[in-house]
Design an enzyme around this catalytic site. Sequence first.
Site, short mmCIF file in Angstrom:
data_model
loop_
_atom_site.label_atom_id
_atom_site.label_comp_id
_atom_site.label_asym_id
_atom_site.label_seq_id
_atom_site.Cartn_x
_atom_site.Cartn_y
_atom_site.Cartn_z
CE LYS A 86 22.19 -6.22 9.85
NZ LYS A 86 21.56 -7.46 9.31
CB SER A 135 17.95 -6.31 9.38
OG SER A 135 18.89 -7.35 9.41
CB SER A 144 18.98 -9.58 7.13
OG SER A 144 17.82 -9.57 7.90
#
Length: 485
Positions: free
Chosen positions: A81, A157, A181
């Site tokens: 990420k 996210s 997330s």
Amino acid sequence: MSDALCFLSIAELSARYADGTCSPVDIVRAHLTRAARLEPKLQAFQLIDEDGALRAAAASAARWRAGRPVGALDGVPLTIKDNVDVAGFPTRHGSRTSDDAPAETDAPVVARLREAGAVILGKTRLPEFGWKGLTDGPLHDQPTRNPWNLAHTPGGSSGGAAACVAAGIGTVAFGNDGGGSIRGPASFCGLFGLKPTFGRVPHDKHEGPFGTLVAGGPITRSVADAIITLDVMARPDDRDWFALPPPPAGWLAALRPRLRDLRFAYAPELGGVAPDAEVRRVVEAAVATLAAQGARITTLGPIIDPLRPSFEAYWLAGFAKRLRAIPPARHDEMDPQLRRLAEQGLAVGIEALLAGEAARAALGRRLGAVHREYDLLLTPSMPHAAPTVGTIYHTDAYDRWRDGVPYSLPFNLTGQPAATLPCGVTHTGLPVGLQVVGPRFAERAILEACLGIEQALGVVPPAARLRGLASEPRSGCGPRANLTG
């Protein structure tokens, strides 16, 4: 065969590398080819490092050829990420306002994965500074889409991370979770996602109120793949002052499916929020199946009070800290909704922050009392299946507290480990997740329960249900493939 190669498990990859039927280079090329073909539809990557991935795959192939792999992740393709440093590439946090200079060093988890021989395909997208449970924002023209149905979001996210794994790009994704997330995107994309106990996976940058909420962990297509990956991710790094003591060697060894000898509580509602009828139907059918197979499950009420009155100021203060670090001349480059919330947070004072810390402690005591009677807690992972792309977050139509985080955020506030795994699909074919929560440090119990749940439910894996993705040309590894790369 390229489709099938991209959906192999870690154990299957290791077996093929060991007997020479596939090389890590073959596998990484298949994933890169698939990424190039699907990325225009998914919009899941911040960047793809084709050259670096092929170099790492070639080095892995040489180790396998010599009979000296460094571990179970050697040659396994994965993604990181883009709010975590990977040396040589910028860490953009989904924001135009972020520094575009390349990171000088790997974050702790990236360093551990490289040492284990994993191959980093690239960095995945997130909303600006990870602020919401959707993956879109000012850094990109297009939103990230859900491979199960491209009209829907993969959540956020860690939306780019989950979209990649569900689409067969990377065997594993590293995500992080400050309010759901990992678990939200994993639930929306029909995957397994684990938020470990806070501090279990070392991280070197803890910032503001959110710094003690965020835990990094794996997003995978199976519980077994997450077990292997977590064992590597949790290795120590002294850059993290908040890190837990290193787990003992073999702490995740010999895990077995467990259902009958655990005490489960099932809470379909938390803090005054209930799932929609479709999610409730799917989750309760799964819970009934587990009970029929011998799991001892007690249904409880809402357990906790609504979160918003105690924690909204705490949330806003975290955004305000981020806003203060951005030059005022660049505020117009931010997501307008994030900027508005951050500006509200500028008015949050120390008393409100301390009240939030006290509320966290009270919440921990309340959930600790639940775990004195029950080993694990079951809840829906999300109150709804994935909303459509274009949904506006934190509005009357899709409110953060009611629709985004009611089942996930409590366990960030307390630092408890929690996982989501698929338990079925809606009538429209979207995945639904079941959340399994334990007391702090109980990853082992959660993972054994999830192995049992996965075995009991037999949920159809993502590869069999993806919609809207192009059919693949058929190619793959030949017999006794060349392991030189």
